[in-house]
Design an enzyme around this catalytic site. Structure first.
Site, short mmCIF file in Angstrom:
data_model
loop_
_atom_site.label_atom_id
_atom_site.label_comp_id
_atom_site.label_asym_id
_atom_site.label_seq_id
_atom_site.Cartn_x
_atom_site.Cartn_y
_atom_site.Cartn_z
N SER A 319 7.05 -0.99 5.59
CA SER A 319 6.47 -2.33 5.73
C SER A 319 5.28 -2.28 6.68
O SER A 319 4.24 -2.90 6.42
CB SER A 319 7.52 -3.30 6.28
OG SER A 319 6.92 -4.51 6.70
N TRP A 322 2.38 -0.73 4.90
CA TRP A 322 1.83 -1.65 3.90
C TRP A 322 0.82 -2.59 4.53
O TRP A 322 -0.17 -2.98 3.89
CB TRP A 322 2.96 -2.46 3.27
CG TRP A 322 2.51 -3.53 2.33
CD1 TRP A 322 2.19 -3.39 1.01
CD2 TRP A 322 2.30 -4.92 2.63
NE1 TRP A 322 1.82 -4.61 0.47
CE2 TRP A 322 1.87 -5.56 1.45
CE3 TRP A 322 2.44 -5.68 3.79
CZ2 TRP A 322 1.59 -6.91 1.40
CZ3 TRP A 322 2.15 -7.04 3.74
CH2 TRP A 322 1.73 -7.64 2.55
N HIS A 323 1.03 -2.95 5.81
CA HIS A 323 0.16 -3.92 6.45
C HIS A 323 -1.24 -3.39 6.70
O HIS A 323 -2.18 -4.18 6.85
CB HIS A 323 0.78 -4.42 7.76
CG HIS A 323 1.76 -5.53 7.57
ND1 HIS A 323 3.07 -5.30 7.23
CD2 HIS A 323 1.62 -6.88 7.65
CE1 HIS A 323 3.69 -6.47 7.12
NE2 HIS A 323 2.84 -7.43 7.35
N GLY A 324 -1.41 -2.10 6.77
CA GLY A 324 -2.76 -1.61 6.99
C GLY A 324 -2.82 -0.13 7.30
O GLY A 324 -1.83 0.50 7.66
N PHE A 470 -5.20 -7.26 4.93
CA PHE A 470 -4.09 -6.38 4.62
C PHE A 470 -3.86 -6.25 3.13
O PHE A 470 -3.10 -5.43 2.69
CB PHE A 470 -2.81 -6.90 5.29
CG PHE A 470 -3.02 -7.27 6.76
CD1 PHE A 470 -3.64 -6.39 7.61
CD2 PHE A 470 -2.61 -8.49 7.22
CE1 PHE A 470 -3.85 -6.71 8.94
CE2 PHE A 470 -2.80 -8.84 8.56
CZ PHE A 470 -3.41 -7.94 9.42
#
Length: 470
Positions: A319, A322-324, A470
């Site tokens: 997770s 995934w954000h960056g 993002f």
């Protein structure tokens, strides 16, 4: 083209809605698809062709998956589909990050850096890819049916209210609505009200908090101090919540105007008593996606206790990634994964003996520390910022001057965040439900908020939504 831009508010939205209403019922999805493609092409004229081609690939593959699910060929096709979508995400979102870190590693051995042109990050790529993977996996699991119409599937992928930053929607949740979505006065009123609420939250609270947060996070560590560090972090904590929840409100409201009902994405996350509860209230569509498409395939809770904790930790690590494409996001994912595991180990039991307000305060404190990692430009800044936050007597408690406007809206944000904890909330709701004036008062306040928001948009610097990064 963003929801809070004059171009969207005064030109695109009225135009697409007028065309949608004027189109014969059987052509409305086509009108919505063309408008949604135009909406995305305005900001990403090159990437739209990648999305179109990959969506056609998904639709064709999904029809094959429907008849081969559970077989070796079905598993191969699913793997191919997931890999193809993941490759799009990795290339556009992580290529520069991977290349930068590879060059850093090569430099340690005296090897010349690899020279490649940088890859621009298309907006919305993370949300688009996750929804497309969901479509294929659900067909393979037989929890969803393939779309009979390519145009319906493309409308699902490009539906402009949720296209850029969610909520993440599963195809089978919206398939029935694609075939039958009614435009009515009730839907229009509810949608406009929800959109207006989101616009006001974005313009008044999120953008005001960002003014202070951005100013403080740009200060050198030597000039920051304990007081400013906490003020900046508090403002970012409000900014990211009101910014992203505002976008979700606006997306849900816009979809409702066109006859679609999208899932809720936030539910007062800052009154959570632990991190497990926090992730049932924060970015709900992402947390449920992580559970269904990462945690459960890893084995979920159907394994040993140690493996279950590892599965939880890996899920939140992914997770964070995934954000960056930044090590701060990786660390943020590790941080949340650690607290989720600690919940399962002892905190969920221990907190039952503690007052609710203490549980909320402890959770909010550690969530804020996580936001310091998330907001920092790199690990160096994250380390120095956290050090200042946790050393109250090492530097000044002084804070920068806040204008009356900033003080009011930051205070309003805090009030709205913690209002659900007040014992007066339930009596107020009961009064509102039984009063014939409550609805009229809400409508007047909302209209005033929308008009003032539009006026502010027209006269101040434009502020994009945070999650578009993002």
């Amino acid at each position: 083209m963003l929801f809070n831009s004059p171009l969207f508010l005064f030109i695109f939205l009225p135009l697409i809605f007028a065309i949608f209403l004027a189109a014969p019922r059987r052509w409305r999805n086509i009108a919505l698809l063309v408008g949604s493609c135009g909406f995305y092409a305005w900001g990403e004229p090159r990437f739209i062709f990648v999305v179109l081609l990959s969506a056609v690939f998904d639709w064709l593959l999904g029809r094959q998956l429907a008849v081969t699910a559970g077989t070796a060929r079905g598993r191969l096709l699913l793997g191919l589909g997931v890999l193809a979508n993941a490759a799009v995400l990795v290339y556009y979102k992580y290529f520069n990050f991977l290349l930068e870190n590879l060059n850093g590693l090569l430099s340690q051995f005296g090897v010349a850096p690899l020279g490649f042109a940088g890859v621009l990050l298309p907006i919305g790529v993370s949300f688009i890819v996750f929804e497309k993977i969901t479509y294929l996996v659900d067909i393979y699991r037989k929890t969803g049916e393939p779309s009979e119409s390519l145009f319906d599937y493309l409308t699902y992928v490009f539906l402009f209210p949720k296209l850029l930053a969610g909520p993440i929607v599963k195809y089978h949740e919206i398939a029935g609505q694609l075939k039958r979505h009614e435009v009515s006065w009730d839907n229009a009123y509810a949608g406009v009200s929800r959109f207006g609420l989101g616009l006001a939250k974005k313009v008044f609270i999120a953008d005001t908090a960002s003014e202070v947060a951005d100013m403080i996070f740009q200060l050198p560590a030597a000039e920051l101090g304990f007081g400013n560090a906490w003020l900046g972090l508090l403002c970012f904590t409000l900014q990211i919540y009101f910014d992203f929840s505002a976008y979700s409100d606006m997306a849900i409201g816009l979809a409702r105007i066109f006859g679609f009902t999208l899932r809720e994405n936030f539910n007062m996350p800052y009154i959570s008593q632990n991190f497990t509860e926090f992730w049932t209230r924060w970015h709900i569509s992402l947390s449920s996606w992580i559970k269904e498409y990462i945690y459960i395939p890893l084995g979920g809770s159907r394994c040993s206790e140690r493996r279950r904790y590892l599965n939880l930790w890996l899920s939140f690590l992914l997770s964070g990634i995934w954000h960056g494409a930044n090590w701060t996001f990786v660390l943020w994912g590790v941080y949340h994964g650690l607290f989720i595991v600690l919940d399962k180990l002892f905190w969920l039991k221990l907190q039952q003996r503690l007052p609710r307000l203490l549980n909320v305060a402890v959770t909010f404190f550690f969530v804020m520390l996580g936001w310091a990692i998330f907001r920092s430009a790199d690990l160096g800044q994250a380390g120095s910022y956290l050090q200042l936050l946790l050393q109250p007597f090492a530097s000044s408690w002084a804070v920068i001057y806040l204008t009356a406007n900033q003080t009011f809206f930051i205070g309003l944000g805090l009030l709205l965040v913690f209002l659900p904890l007040s014992p007066l909330l339930q009596p107020a709701r009961a009064w509102s439900a039984g009063s014939r004036w409550a609805g009229a008062l809400q409508a007047v306040l909302l209209l005033a908020g929308v008009l003032i928001s539009i006026g502010k948009i027209a006269t101040t610097t434009f502020q994009p939504f945070l999650y578009f990064r993002f």
